[in-house]
Design an enzyme around this catalytic site. Structure first.
Site, PDB file in Angstrom:
ATOM      1  N   SER A 258       0.823  -1.195   0.000  1.00 48.08           N
ATOM      2  CA  SER A 258       0.000   0.000   0.000  1.00 48.08           C
ATOM      3  C   SER A 258       0.871   1.265   0.000  1.00 48.08           C
ATOM      4  O   SER A 258       1.627   1.489  -0.931  1.00 48.08           O
ATOM      5  CB  SER A 258      -0.957  -0.035   1.190  1.00 48.08           C
ATOM      6  OG  SER A 258      -1.962   0.935   1.073  1.00 48.08           O
TER       7      SER A 258
ATOM      8  N   ASP B 270     -10.267  -4.424  -5.159  1.00 44.98           N
ATOM      9  CA  ASP B 270      -9.520  -3.649  -4.169  1.00 44.98           C
ATOM     10  C   ASP B 270     -10.133  -2.253  -4.081  1.00 44.98           C
ATOM     11  O   ASP B 270     -10.112  -1.497  -5.055  1.00 44.98           O
ATOM     12  CB  ASP B 270      -8.052  -3.559  -4.599  1.00 44.98           C
ATOM     13  CG  ASP B 270      -7.167  -2.904  -3.538  1.00 44.98           C
ATOM     14  OD1 ASP B 270      -7.679  -2.101  -2.744  1.00 44.98           O
ATOM     15  OD2 ASP B 270      -5.960  -3.201  -3.520  1.00 44.98           O
TER      16      ASP B 270
ATOM     17  N   HIS C 262      -7.660  -5.415  -0.155  1.00 42.19           N
ATOM     18  CA  HIS C 262      -6.440  -4.604  -0.236  1.00 42.19           C
ATOM     19  C   HIS C 262      -5.251  -5.215   0.493  1.00 42.19           C
ATOM     20  O   HIS C 262      -4.164  -4.654   0.454  1.00 42.19           O
ATOM     21  CB  HIS C 262      -6.733  -3.220   0.354  1.00 42.19           C
ATOM     22  CG  HIS C 262      -5.660  -2.200   0.120  1.00 42.19           C
ATOM     23  ND1 HIS C 262      -5.257  -1.798  -1.141  1.00 42.19           N
ATOM     24  CD2 HIS C 262      -4.886  -1.494   1.002  1.00 42.19           C
ATOM     25  CE1 HIS C 262      -4.307  -0.887  -1.042  1.00 42.19           C
ATOM     26  NE2 HIS C 262      -4.054  -0.692   0.258  1.00 42.19           N
TER      27      HIS C 262
END
Length: 497
Positions: free
Chosen positions: A323, A445, A473
């Site tokens: 991320s 996602d 995610h």
């Protein structure tokens, strides 16, 4: 651990009951993910589900001097290769109990220390290997080696080493700095002396010198250096593995390095791994997050990453970032184009905002509304957003665990870092990256749509894009086996350095 003997085989019915307990693993994946590398003797069958028997022998041998017996229904076919990869013995699986006991005893006799002696020369501050090769020692390295010599081959506790290095006030947070110091010393010995350095990790205790060693005319030890908050201490870095290419793991927003708990063990057998906490997260030192200074943008976190790698002496590390840490890795690689061996970006996005034809996932007003909700009630925001981010409604505990992680973050840091994260835009830096890149994209996602992954794939020269079956995610939490397999495929395809 009660058993000193491990058997790794898809079907171990060929092994009769022995006079000692045997830890049995029905495939190499289960063994690599669950086993601590501390067995004395390993029985490894040629045929394995997952990593093959030959590769498993190679990995175990790289870990240390344990005994390895390779097993096969047709040992003649694999005899030379298994011995070449590090097995001590290659046997047919049809041995009876007495023959197995004799084979294991023979391998154990090989494990006894040899007679060649290392010497610790106090006058010259060098470690002299059998044969005369010398390794000059710094003050800190001398203290470590002096402790190991004093122990006469027994394990020295980490706390004992830390107190000798930094004084009686040394505490648990210095453990990672100690690991980094021992790792650098081990590498220096390996660089100067062909073969494996005899400094060994002892699980849950400390370190030992696994060879005969004598001290010569030791002068009084130098004064202990003042404790310094090194990057590894500041970020609570953890190191596993002692050999192989370096892997560095960095977590996403509101999490900590424990999110890699199902991933790192799968690589520590054949890689040197480092995981750490971003400033302000997890076990990072209090006051490490500088909202008005270093961490006003993601660039400060990228510099933290480079400082950590420099301190640990990692050579061409492969960075694995999830991320926001995927963006941090890109910035670090753009800052030093020849520094990283590769990047693995898990659920990445260059920016979260929609912009013309680019679809990042959020309109500006929607993102501002989300940040306002975080400002108003961080705990409520965490409980509401975490299940959406996790994206596995049939497994609610995953979302609950993520929410708990968000709630552990100090509210002021959570609010500031959210703005730094969600308002960042690294699109202009993508083409500065020169190393191979793997993009791991998930289905459905909510934070990193497939369009974002395709944009990065087109902008990053020579990158690979893999669409996982995992949803949400956080594939390293919801689908760790698929994530490990994708990373291993990428690493295997990279050209040898």
């Amino acid at each position: 651990m009660t058993s000193r003997l491990a058997c790794v085989a898809g079907d171990s019915s060929w092994l009769p009951p022995l006079s000692e307990e045997v830890a049995r693993f029905n495939d190499s994946d289960a063994f690599l993910l669950q086993a601590a590398p501390e067995f004395e003797v390993y029985l490894v069958h040629q045929h394995q589900r997952g990593i093959g028997g030959a590769d498993l022998v190679r990995l175990i041998r790289k870990r240390g001097p344990a005994g390895i017996i390779a097993v096969s229904a047709s040992p003649r076919e694999v005899f030379a290769r298994m011995l070449d990869l590090g097995a001590d013995m290659v046997v047919e699986q049809s041995l009876d109990r007495a023959q197995w006991e004799a084979a294991i005893a023979a391998v154990r006799r090989r494990l006894k220390p040899g007679e060649e002696c290392w010497r610790l020369d106090a006058a010259l501050r060098v470690l002299r290997a059998p044969g005369g090769r010398e390794v000059p020692l710094s003050d800190a390295e001398w203290i470590i080696m002096d402790c190991l010599a004093e122990a006469g081959g027994e394990a020295v506790a980490r706390q004992t080493l830390a107190e000798r290095l930094w004084g009686p006030s040394a505490h648990g947070c210095m453990d990672n700095a100690l690991q980094a110091s021992v790792y650098r010393l081990r590498r220096r010995i390996e660089d100067a002396v062909p073969g494996r350095a005899p400094i060994q990790s002892v699980s849950r205790i400390g370190y030992r010198f696994a060879a005969a060693m004598e001290r010569e005319a030791a002068p009084p030890p130098p004064p202990a250096p003042e404790p310094v908050l090194a990057p590894s201490v500041r970020h609570g870095a953890r190191f596993t593995g002692e050999e192989g290419p370096a892997l560095v793991f960095a977590h996403g927003y509101g999490c900590d390095q424990s999110t890699w708990g199902a991933i790192v063990p799968a690589f520590s057998w054949d890689h040197r791994t480092m995981s750490y906490d971003l400033a302000g997260h997890g076990k990072a030192a209090a006051g490490s997050y500088e909202a008005q200074g270093r961490h006003a943008s993601l660039a400060g976190h990228a510099h933290d990453l480079l400082d950590l790698c420099d301190e640990a002496g990692l050579v061409k590390p492969v960075f694995v970032g999830h991320s926001v840490s995927a963006a941090i890795g890109v910035l670090a690689a753009a800052e030093r184009p020849q520094y990283f061996g590769a990047l693995v970006l898990v659920a990445p996005t260059p920016t979260y905002l929609n912009d013309g034809d680019y679809r990042g996932g959020f309109e500006r007003q929607d993102l501002e509304r989300m940040l306002a909700e975080l400002d108003a009630d961080p705990s409520r925001w965490a409980r509401g957003m975490a299940p959406v981010i996790m994206g596995n409604p049939d497994r609610p505990q995953l979302g609950a665990d993520l929410a708990a992680s968000f709630c552990r973050l100090e509210p002021a840091i959570a609010q500031h870092f959210a703005r730094v994260t969600f308002l960042s835009d690294i699109r202009a830096r993508l083409r500065e990256v020169r190393c191979p890149v793997l993009l791991l994209q998930c289905r459905d996602d909510p934070l990193a749509p497939e369009d974002a992954g395709r944009f990065m794939h087109e902008a990053l020269p020579g990158s690979s894009l893999a669409l996982l079956q995992a949803t949400g995610h956080c594939p390293h939490l919801s689908a760790p086996h698929e994530t490990v397999a994708a990373i291993r495929r990428f690493l295997a395809q990279r050209p040898a350095r």
